[in-house]
Enzyme design. Sequence first.
Site, short mmCIF file in Angstrom:
data_model
loop_
_atom_site.label_atom_id
_atom_site.label_comp_id
_atom_site.label_asym_id
_atom_site.label_seq_id
_atom_site.Cartn_x
_atom_site.Cartn_y
_atom_site.Cartn_z
CB CYS A 65 -3.85 41.61 -46.83
SG CYS A 65 -2.82 40.29 -46.55
NE ARG A 66 -2.96 45.36 -50.86
CZ ARG A 66 -2.60 45.86 -51.82
NH1 ARG A 66 -2.17 46.86 -52.27
NH2 ARG A 66 -2.60 44.70 -52.74
CB SER A 67 -9.94 44.12 -51.31
OG SER A 67 -9.64 42.88 -51.54
CG ASN A 126 -10.78 39.37 -51.87
OD1 ASN A 126 -11.74 38.36 -52.45
ND2 ASN A 126 -11.14 40.21 -51.39
CG ASP A 140 0.89 43.43 -50.80
OD1 ASP A 140 0.55 43.03 -49.91
OD2 ASP A 140 1.06 42.90 -52.02
CB CYS A 193 -6.37 44.21 -52.95
SG CYS A 193 -6.75 42.80 -51.78
P1 4NP Z 1 -3.66 41.74 -50.58
O1 4NP Z 1 -2.23 41.17 -50.20
O2 4NP Z 1 -3.58 42.07 -52.08
O3 4NP Z 1 -4.00 42.87 -49.97
O4 4NP Z 1 -4.89 40.72 -50.26
C1 4NP Z 1 -1.57 40.14 -50.74
C2 4NP Z 1 -1.93 38.74 -50.45
C3 4NP Z 1 -1.15 37.74 -51.09
C4 4NP Z 1 -0.29 38.00 -51.92
C5 4NP Z 1 -0.05 39.17 -52.01
C6 4NP Z 1 -0.41 40.25 -51.62
N1 4NP Z 1 0.58 36.94 -52.45
O5 4NP Z 1 1.28 37.22 -53.17
O6 4NP Z 1 0.03 35.75 -52.21
#
Ligand code: 4NP
Length: 166
Positions: free
Chosen positions: A17-19, A15, A129, A12
């Site tokens: 939240c989703r993955s 790294n 996201d 993702c």
């Molecule tokens: P992820 O979510 O890609 O599912 O881990 C996010 C985590 C952090 C950010 C964006 C998306 N960020 O902008 O810091």
Amino acid sequence: MADRPTHVLFLCLGNICRSPLAEGVFRAEVERRGLGAAYVVDSAGTGAWHAGEPPDRRSVAVARKHGVDISAQRARQLAPEDFERFDWIVAMDGDNLRIARQRAGSGARARVARFTSFVPDASVDDVPDPYYGGPEGFDDVYRLLAAGAGPLLDVLEAEAGRGPSR
Ligand code: 4NP
């Protein structure tokens, strides 16, 4: 087992939240089927901002609600060697997919796929996201990941030449 384990990397943006949740949900499905020795499961982000951090507490909470502990996982950025080490890189959304394909180059071992392509009757192309939203977004992410984990594992098992394991 003589064969090299199938290496699967979930990808993702951050790294956190989703993955990490995808990694935990998929690993739980692998373990449920008694296939732990046949898989190496990991996750990474296209970005490095959160490298070294544990998963977002909302991802940890939704995983725990479903009996999966992801609290020991730590974020890291996608690295060039991932394209040789992993057989599959499974992207959460179209941005991650495009970036992985760009970085893969020709001759990479890894096949790059989109997670929702494994979700039966998926109504979305992306695992959305959830970072800037509320906790219900994490429930939606969990539902999608849980819906796709089994079908993804079916595909990988069929490729490995093993019979149905459900
Ligand atoms: P992820 O979510 O890609 O599912 O881990 C996010 C985590 C952090 C950010 C964006 C998306 N960020 O902008 O810091």
